[in-house]
Write an enzyme that holds these catalytic residues in place. Structure first.
Site, PDB file in Angstrom:
ATOM      1  CG  ASP A   1      43.040  49.203  35.409  1.00 29.20           C
ATOM      2  OD1 ASP A   1      41.889  49.643  35.609  1.00 29.20           O
ATOM      3  OD2 ASP A   1      44.068  49.772  35.818  1.00 29.20           O
ATOM      4  CB  CYS A   2      37.650  46.337  36.347  1.00 27.99           C
ATOM      5  SG  CYS A   2      36.583  46.333  37.783  1.00 27.99           S
ATOM      6  N   GLY A   3      39.562  44.770  38.573  1.00 28.33           N
ATOM      7  CA  GLY A   3      39.639  43.487  39.247  1.00 28.33           C
ATOM      8  C   GLY A   3      38.409  43.227  40.082  1.00 28.33           C
TER       9      GLY A   3
END
Lengths: 123, 134
Positions: free
Chosen positions: A73-75
Site C-alpha cells: 500500500d505504498c504511496g
C-alpha cells in the site's frame, strides 16, 4: 501438495501496469501483505482464490524468493520499487505510476496499481 | 524547542542504516522504516524507533534529521498513516510544493544527511500554525 489456481489482477481506476497473472507454486507459495495493519483484503482475496498462503510481511518472514506476489500500500518509492527490483510481482493498492530511483524496475509485467478486491478475478 | 510554543509531534532514534541508503541520498531520497518492517526493505532504509508519535508531518513543520534542519514543503495524503502505522516515511529533496506521490514528504532541493545509529529524527510544529482537527 496444494492444488494452486491462477488469478488475473487488473489495474483499478487511475492505476497503472498489469494485468498480472498470479499463480502460487510449491517454491513460491506466499501471498505477502506488506501493508501494515494486518492482511489487506486484496491479499486475502488473492490467497482465497489461488490457494496460496497469505502472510503479514510486518509480522512474519516474507523472503523475496518465496513470494508469488507482494501486495503493498505504498504511496511513495520504497516498497513500490524494491519488490519489482527483485522480480517479485507486485500489486499496489494505491494508484501509483513508476517514479523515483527504482522506476526502471517497475514494468507492466511485474507491477499493477490502484487495485481493489474486485480487480482480482479467477482465470 | 526551536521557538516558543513549538510542539514536537514525532521523535525517533536511528537504530540501523542500510547499505543502500547512501546511494538513495544521491537521488535526493531518504527512506525510513520502523524496525518491525520486512527485512527485505532494510538495505534501502534507515530503521528507527519512535519515542513519541503524536502526528505525522504537515507543510510548514520543521524536520530535524540528525543535525540537519529542513522545512516541510508538502506532504502526501498517506504520509501520516505510513509513519504512525509502519514508521515509514519517504523524504524527498525535490523542492516540490505539491507531492508527486501520495507517500512523499517534500523538502528543498539539496543534500540530505547520511544518518548514523543513535541520530535523532524529530518533527516540530511551529507554535503559530493553525490547529487542524481531522
Amino acid at each position: 501438495m496444494p492444488d494452486y489456481k491462477s488469478v488475473r489482477v487488473s489495474k483499478g481506476r487511475g492505476g497503472w501496469g498489469g494485468p498480472l497473472t498470479i499463480t502460487p507454486t510449491e517454491d513460491k507459495p506466499l501471498i505477502a501483505s506488506i501493508t501494515g495493519g494486518g492482511i489487506h483484503p486484496v491479499a486475502q482475496r488473492i490467497a482465497d482464490l489461488t490457494g496460496g498462503e497469505v502472510i503479514d510481511g510486518f509480522s512474519g518472514s516474507a523472503p523475496f524468493d518465496k513470494l508469488a506476489v507482494a501486495v503493498i500500500d505504498c504511496g511513495g518509492t520504497a516498497r513500490v520499487g524494491v519488490y519489482p527490483m527483485k522480480k517479485v510481482k507486485t500489486v499496489d493498492i494505491h494508484a501509483t505510476s513508476p517514479a523515483g530511483p527504482l522506476a526502471q524496475f517497475i514494468t507492466e509485467e511485474l507491477f499493477v496499481s490502484g487495485v481493489k478486491p474486485d480487480d482480482v478475478e479467477q482465470t | 524547542m526551536t521557538a516558543s510554543g513549538a510542539t514536537v509531534v514525532y521523535e525517533s532514534e536511528v537504530t540501523q542504516v542500510g547499505g543502500q541508503v547512501e546511494a538513495f541520498l544521491g537521488h535526493g531520497l531518504l527512506i525510513f522504516f520502523g524496525a518491525q518492517s520486512p527485512v527485505e526493505l532494510h538495505d534501502m532504509s534507515v530503521l528507527h524507533k519512535a519515542t513519541l508519535e503524536d502526528d505525522g508531518p504537515r507543510a510548514g513543520d520543521l524536520l530535524q534529521v540528525g543535525s540537519t534542519e529542513l522545512e516541510v514543503l508538502a506532504v502526501g495524503p498517506v504520509v501520516r498513516d505510513n509513519l504512525l502505522n509502519l514508521g515509514h516515511l519517504d523524504l524527498k529533496a525535490d523542492g516540490r510544493t505539491e507531492p508527486n506521490l501520495p507517500g512523499d514528504v517534500c523538502v528543498r532541493v539539496g543534500d540530505l544527511p547520511l544518518l548514523r545509529v543513535g541520530d535523532h529524527f524529530r518533527i516540530t510544529r511551529p507554535g503559530n500554525s493553525r490547529e487542524q482537527h481531522t
